[in-house]
Write a protein that holds these residues in place. Structure first.
Motif, PDB file in Angstrom:
ATOM      1  N   LEU A 166       0.891  -1.054  -0.091  1.00  0.00           N
ATOM      2  CA  LEU A 166       0.070   0.475   0.262  1.00  0.00           C
ATOM      3  C   LEU A 166       0.813   0.970   0.204  1.00  0.00           C
ATOM      4  CD1 LEU A 166      -2.583   1.490   0.441  1.00  0.00           C
ATOM      5  CD2 LEU A 166      -2.308   1.287   2.757  1.00  0.00           C
TER       6      LEU A 166
ATOM      7  N   ARG B 132     -11.459   1.684  -3.382  1.00  0.00           N
ATOM      8  CA  ARG B 132     -11.430   0.300  -3.120  1.00  0.00           C
ATOM      9  C   ARG B 132     -12.554   0.157  -4.545  1.00  0.00           C
ATOM     10  NH1 ARG B 132     -13.122  -3.789   0.541  1.00  0.00           N
ATOM     11  NH2 ARG B 132     -11.718  -5.979   0.625  1.00  0.00           N
TER      12      ARG B 132
ATOM     13  N   THR C 138      -6.941  -1.528  -3.982  1.00  0.00           N
ATOM     14  CA  THR C 138      -7.090  -0.011  -3.510  1.00  0.00           C
ATOM     15  C   THR C 138      -5.963   0.209  -4.127  1.00  0.00           C
ATOM     16  OG1 THR C 138      -7.344  -0.734  -1.422  1.00  0.00           O
ATOM     17  CG2 THR C 138      -6.135   1.157  -1.860  1.00  0.00           C
TER      18      THR C 138
ATOM     19  N   SER D  60     -17.348   1.295  -6.940  1.00  0.00           N
ATOM     20  CA  SER D  60     -16.162   1.106  -5.652  1.00  0.00           C
ATOM     21  C   SER D  60     -16.664   0.542  -3.956  1.00  0.00           C
ATOM     22  CB  SER D  60     -15.117   2.478  -5.672  1.00  0.00           C
ATOM     23  OG  SER D  60     -13.798   2.406  -6.861  1.00  0.00           O
TER      24      SER D  60
END
Length: 305
Positions: free
Chosen positions: A226, A251, A258, A293
């Protein structure tokens, strides 16, 4: 037999230096050896290249390079393409050598999207080192998940969707129906098909949309952490508009990625993401998603509430 993975993509550019700055400085790809002065190549793993950018008179996405596991699978696919009425052009030995593959062919889908097809897994044993400090790009063990995914438009949606399944052996992962005008009685929705050829949630998506002026809607690159996504996001913001942000962090519902979206020098987008869903192709039951999303992914063209 079916396509094995998305091996590489071919891009055309009027300004190769803009792509070098973007690919290395923003996306964190590694420059690769290239024998031609009118092309640039970029690595993300042990393959000789994953992005091939060639000088031309336009900016845009040219073609995906679909990989087959064996020569028999490759020849079977070419036979099925011709039987389906699609023209097949076999590349010569020098073209295959340039692509670092054993054999190469070109064709197109019923929507007119060009493609390259190949077999032969070449590797470059030099370690991948990102100029921007990206820890790694996710391509699977021995690259078996491929370089990411691409999203193409298909105005003749049902015909093109069937083509990829029947001729090239893709399988449905998710059949989205996205309602862009609120889902009322006057909103027919836009069909999307997300298709897999390995354990990546999808290597190809088709949108029931008019032909893209940039050759593709977007391509996706998946990174290892991430933090890799966040640092790339910061690099885009620090570019002060030189690299346009197409969609904020968010996301996705279907593949759990993500990610954010940024515009490439070719006009199409790159989705830059982490932690995409890995499926078991043999037992996967296709889903139908009605939202894009879980959170985020606010697009640049959307107005603030």
């Amino acid at each position: 037999m079916a396509v094995k993975s998305l091996g590489y993509v071919v891009i055309e550019a009027r300004d190769l230096s803009a792509w070098r700055d973007f690919a290395c400085g923003i996306a964190g790809l590694m420059p690769a050896a290239c024998e031609r002065n009118d092309a640039a190549a970029f690595r993300m793993d042990d393959r000789p290249f994953r992005l091939w950018v060639q000088q031309g008179d336009r900016d845009g996405f040219v073609a995906p390079g679909w990989e087959f596991a064996t020569r028999a699978d490759y020849e079977d696919a070419l036979t099925r393409l011709e039987a389906a009425g699609r023209s097949v052009e076999r590349g010569d030995v020098m073209e295959a050598r340039e692509r670092k593959v054993y054999e190469l062919a070109r064709s197109s889908d019923p929507a007119g999207n060009a493609m390259e097809l190949f077999y032969g897994r070449f590797v470059d044993y030099a370690p991948f080192v990102s100029p921007a400090g990206v820890t790694r790009f996710v391509t699977g063990d021995s690259g078996d998940m491929g370089m990411g995914h691409i999203v193409l438009t298909a105005p003749n949606f049902e015909e093109t969707h069937a083509f990829y399944k029947d001729v090239l052996g893709f399988s449905d992962t998710d059949l989205g129906r996205f309602y862009l005008m609120g889902g009322g009685a006057e909103d027919p929705g836009v069909g999307f098909a997300f298709l897999h050829c390995n354990s990546r949630h999808h290597s190809l998506a088709l949108g029931q949309l008019p032909e893209s002026p940039n050759g593709a809607v977007h391509m996706m690159l998946e990174v290892g952490t991430l933090e890799d996504v966040g640092r790339a996001y910061d690099r885009v913001l620090k570019s002060k508009g030189k690299v346009p942000l197409s969609a904020t962090l968010g996301r996705h519902v279907n593949d759990k990625m993500t990610s954010f979206y940024m515009q490439t020098p070719g006009g199409f987008d790159i989705e830059y993401g982490w932690n995409g869903l890995v499926i078991h192709p043999e037992s996967w039951v296709p889903t139908t998603s009605l939202a894009v999303s879980d959170w985020g992914h606010k697009w640049a063209h959307e107005k603030d509430d």
